[in-house]
Design a protein around this motif. Structure first.
Motif, PDB file in Angstrom:
ATOM      1  N   ILE A  47       9.130  27.886 -33.218  1.00  0.00           N
ATOM      2  CA  ILE A  47       9.726  27.967 -34.554  1.00  0.00           C
ATOM      3  C   ILE A  47       9.878  29.422 -34.988  1.00  0.00           C
ATOM      4  N   ILE A  48       8.831  30.228 -34.749  1.00  0.00           N
ATOM      5  CA  ILE A  48       8.896  31.648 -35.120  1.00  0.00           C
ATOM      6  C   ILE A  48      10.005  32.348 -34.343  1.00  0.00           C
ATOM      7  N   ALA A  49      10.088  32.047 -33.033  1.00  0.00           N
ATOM      8  CA  ALA A  49      11.129  32.666 -32.208  1.00  0.00           C
ATOM      9  C   ALA A  49      12.513  32.291 -32.712  1.00  0.00           C
ATOM     10  N   ALA A  50      12.687  31.020 -33.121  1.00  0.00           N
ATOM     11  CA  ALA A  50      13.987  30.566 -33.616  1.00  0.00           C
ATOM     12  C   ALA A  50      14.361  31.289 -34.906  1.00  0.00           C
ATOM     13  N   ILE A  51      13.382  31.473 -35.805  1.00  0.00           N
ATOM     14  CA  ILE A  51      13.653  32.147 -37.079  1.00  0.00           C
ATOM     15  C   ILE A  51      14.006  33.615 -36.852  1.00  0.00           C
ATOM     16  N   VAL A  52      13.228  34.292 -35.985  1.00  0.00           N
ATOM     17  CA  VAL A  52      13.495  35.705 -35.693  1.00  0.00           C
ATOM     18  C   VAL A  52      14.857  35.862 -35.027  1.00  0.00           C
ATOM     19  N   TYR A  53      15.148  34.956 -34.089  1.00  0.00           N
ATOM     20  CA  TYR A  53      16.424  35.016 -33.367  1.00  0.00           C
ATOM     21  C   TYR A  53      17.590  34.833 -34.334  1.00  0.00           C
ATOM     22  N   LYS A  54      17.440  33.898 -35.291  1.00  0.00           N
ATOM     23  CA  LYS A  54      18.506  33.676 -36.274  1.00  0.00           C
ATOM     24  C   LYS A  54      18.711  34.918 -37.134  1.00  0.00           C
ATOM     25  N   PHE A  55      17.612  35.560 -37.547  1.00  0.00           N
ATOM     26  CA  PHE A  55      17.722  36.776 -38.361  1.00  0.00           C
ATOM     27  C   PHE A  55      18.476  37.867 -37.600  1.00  0.00           C
ATOM     28  N   MET A  56      18.136  38.032 -36.313  1.00  0.00           N
ATOM     29  CA  MET A  56      18.806  39.048 -35.503  1.00  0.00           C
ATOM     30  C   MET A  56      20.291  38.731 -35.343  1.00  0.00           C
ATOM     31  N   LEU A  57      20.591  37.448 -35.080  1.00  0.00           N
ATOM     32  CA  LEU A  57      21.990  37.059 -34.901  1.00  0.00           C
ATOM     33  C   LEU A  57      22.795  37.260 -36.179  1.00  0.00           C
ATOM     34  N   ASP A  58      22.187  36.940 -37.324  1.00  0.00           N
ATOM     35  CA  ASP A  58      22.876  37.144 -38.604  1.00  0.00           C
ATOM     36  C   ASP A  58      23.260  38.609 -38.780  1.00  0.00           C
ATOM     37  N   ARG A  59      22.339  39.512 -38.436  1.00  0.00           N
ATOM     38  CA  ARG A  59      22.613  40.950 -38.553  1.00  0.00           C
ATOM     39  C   ARG A  59      23.736  41.366 -37.607  1.00  0.00           C
ATOM     40  N   ILE A  60      23.676  40.846 -36.382  1.00  0.00           N
ATOM     41  CA  ILE A  60      24.675  41.222 -35.372  1.00  0.00           C
ATOM     42  C   ILE A  60      26.062  40.727 -35.773  1.00  0.00           C
ATOM     43  N   ILE A  61      26.150  39.445 -36.152  1.00  0.00           N
ATOM     44  CA  ILE A  61      27.452  38.857 -36.482  1.00  0.00           C
ATOM     45  C   ILE A  61      28.031  39.481 -37.744  1.00  0.00           C
ATOM     46  N   ALA A  62      27.157  39.856 -38.688  1.00  0.00           N
ATOM     47  CA  ALA A  62      27.631  40.482 -39.929  1.00  0.00           C
ATOM     48  C   ALA A  62      28.353  41.793 -39.662  1.00  0.00           C
ATOM     49  N   ASN A  63      28.085  42.404 -38.514  1.00  0.00           N
ATOM     50  CA  ASN A  63      28.722  43.680 -38.173  1.00  0.00           C
ATOM     51  C   ASN A  63      29.936  43.513 -37.260  1.00  0.00           C
ATOM     52  N   TRP A  64      30.339  42.278 -37.010  1.00  0.00           N
ATOM     53  CA  TRP A  64      31.568  42.047 -36.249  1.00  0.00           C
ATOM     54  C   TRP A  64      32.761  42.122 -37.195  1.00  0.00           C
ATOM     55  N   ALA A  65      33.836  42.712 -36.731  1.00  0.00           N
ATOM     56  CA  ALA A  65      35.066  42.764 -37.526  1.00  0.00           C
ATOM     57  C   ALA A  65      36.257  42.842 -36.590  1.00  0.00           C
ATOM     58  N   ALA A  66      37.328  42.181 -36.976  1.00  0.00           N
ATOM     59  CA  ALA A  66      38.595  42.262 -36.242  1.00  0.00           C
ATOM     60  C   ALA A  66      39.709  42.295 -37.279  1.00  0.00           C
ATOM     61  N   GLU A  67      40.465  43.381 -37.300  1.00  0.00           N
ATOM     62  CA  GLU A  67      41.502  43.580 -38.313  1.00  0.00           C
ATOM     63  C   GLU A  67      42.840  43.883 -37.642  1.00  0.00           C
ATOM     64  N   LEU A  68      43.856  43.209 -38.118  1.00  0.00           N
ATOM     65  CA  LEU A  68      45.211  43.427 -37.618  1.00  0.00           C
ATOM     66  C   LEU A  68      45.950  44.362 -38.565  1.00  0.00           C
ATOM     67  N   THR A  69      46.475  45.453 -38.031  1.00  0.00           N
ATOM     68  CA  THR A  69      47.301  46.381 -38.803  1.00  0.00           C
ATOM     69  C   THR A  69      48.731  46.288 -38.265  1.00  0.00           C
ATOM     70  N   PRO A  70      49.683  46.940 -38.910  1.00  0.00           N
ATOM     71  CA  PRO A  70      51.066  46.847 -38.415  1.00  0.00           C
ATOM     72  C   PRO A  70      51.245  47.297 -36.969  1.00  0.00           C
ATOM     73  N   ARG A  71      50.364  48.177 -36.470  1.00  0.00           N
ATOM     74  CA  ARG A  71      50.573  48.721 -35.129  1.00  0.00           C
ATOM     75  C   ARG A  71      49.388  48.539 -34.178  1.00  0.00           C
ATOM     76  N   SER A  72      48.275  47.977 -34.660  1.00  0.00           N
ATOM     77  CA  SER A  72      47.096  47.900 -33.793  1.00  0.00           C
ATOM     78  C   SER A  72      46.164  46.769 -34.200  1.00  0.00           C
ATOM     79  N   LEU A  73      45.232  46.469 -33.295  1.00  0.00           N
ATOM     80  CA  LEU A  73      44.136  45.543 -33.563  1.00  0.00           C
ATOM     81  C   LEU A  73      42.853  46.361 -33.515  1.00  0.00           C
ATOM     82  N   ILE A  74      42.114  46.369 -34.622  1.00  0.00           N
ATOM     83  CA  ILE A  74      40.889  47.162 -34.716  1.00  0.00           C
ATOM     84  C   ILE A  74      39.692  46.223 -34.614  1.00  0.00           C
ATOM     85  N   VAL A  75      38.790  46.516 -33.672  1.00  0.00           N
ATOM     86  CA  VAL A  75      37.604  45.684 -33.450  1.00  0.00           C
ATOM     87  C   VAL A  75      36.365  46.540 -33.645  1.00  0.00           C
TER      88      VAL A  75
END
Length: 200
Positions: A47-75
């Motif tokens: 249970i502790i491992a699952a909670i810690v893992y979820k916290f880490m994943l939340d931080r990681i996913i929160a920093n993902w971004a993909a944006e489309l501009t007129p000339r490029s895709l920014i990741v």
């Protein structure tokens, strides 16, 4: 009143922002905990491992971004080591969409950005993005903007964000509880099987 800051002319217009399905990605990643949990004796550690893992994943996913501009895709990715890649649309040859059996359970898809003259292993995507809400629509919009750019058209995609379906916090907690209960039942069943073998 303080006047509104003038737009930064060095920053490109954002035509489309991807939104990532964080709850589904976390549940998918949790599946990798099940084999590891077989080696953990006590349920509280799982249970502790699952909670810690979820916290880490939340931080990681929160920093993902993909944006489309007129000339490029920014990741953008990364929590401690920030990584940003700007991919010119005219160099994108395809956006591959893959979905394995476990990903299908959580309605997730992996989007791979393939470019002309990309570095890396043959057939490997330059950038991979998992869990974009409405992956097929995001893929269609990026390829459509690429085609408009290469054809010389000045028409662009209207500014918008692909939003996730609203998720109930109570429902998410129920899903977490159900997952942990399944893991507990699996461990208990394995322990019973092991005891039966010793008795024989």
């Amino acid at each position: 009143m303080t006047p509104d800051p003038t737009p930064d002319p060095t920053k490109p217009d954002i035509l489309l922002k991807a939104t990532f399905d964080r709850p589904a990605i976390v549940k998918y990643k949790w599946c990798s905990l099940i084999p590891a949990s077989l080696f953990i004796i006590t349920i509280p550690f799982v249970i502790i491992a699952a909670i810690v893992y979820k916290f880490m994943l939340d931080r990681i996913i929160a920093n993902w971004a993909a944006e489309l501009t007129p000339r490029s895709l920014i990741v953008r990715k990364g929590v401690f080591n920030k990584i940003e890649k700007t991919i010119p649309l005219e160099k994108i040859t395809d956006l591959s969409s893959t979905q394995g059996p476990i990903m299908r359970m959580f309605d997730l898809k992996q989007l791979g950005v393939e470019t002309a003259g990309q570095s890396g292993a043959a057939g490997a995507a330059l950038v991979s993005l998992m869990g974009i809400v409405d992956t097929d629509e995001f893929r269609r919009q990026v390829l459509a903007q690429r085609d408009r750019l290469t054809s010389g058209s000045t028409e662009t995609t209207p500014n918008r964000t692909i939003d996730p379906q609203p998720a109930s916090a109570t429902g998410e907690l129920a899903e977490i509880s159900a997952t942990l209960q399944r893991m507990e039942a699996l461990l208990e069943r394995m322990a019973n099987d092991s005891g039966d073998h010793h008795n024989h």
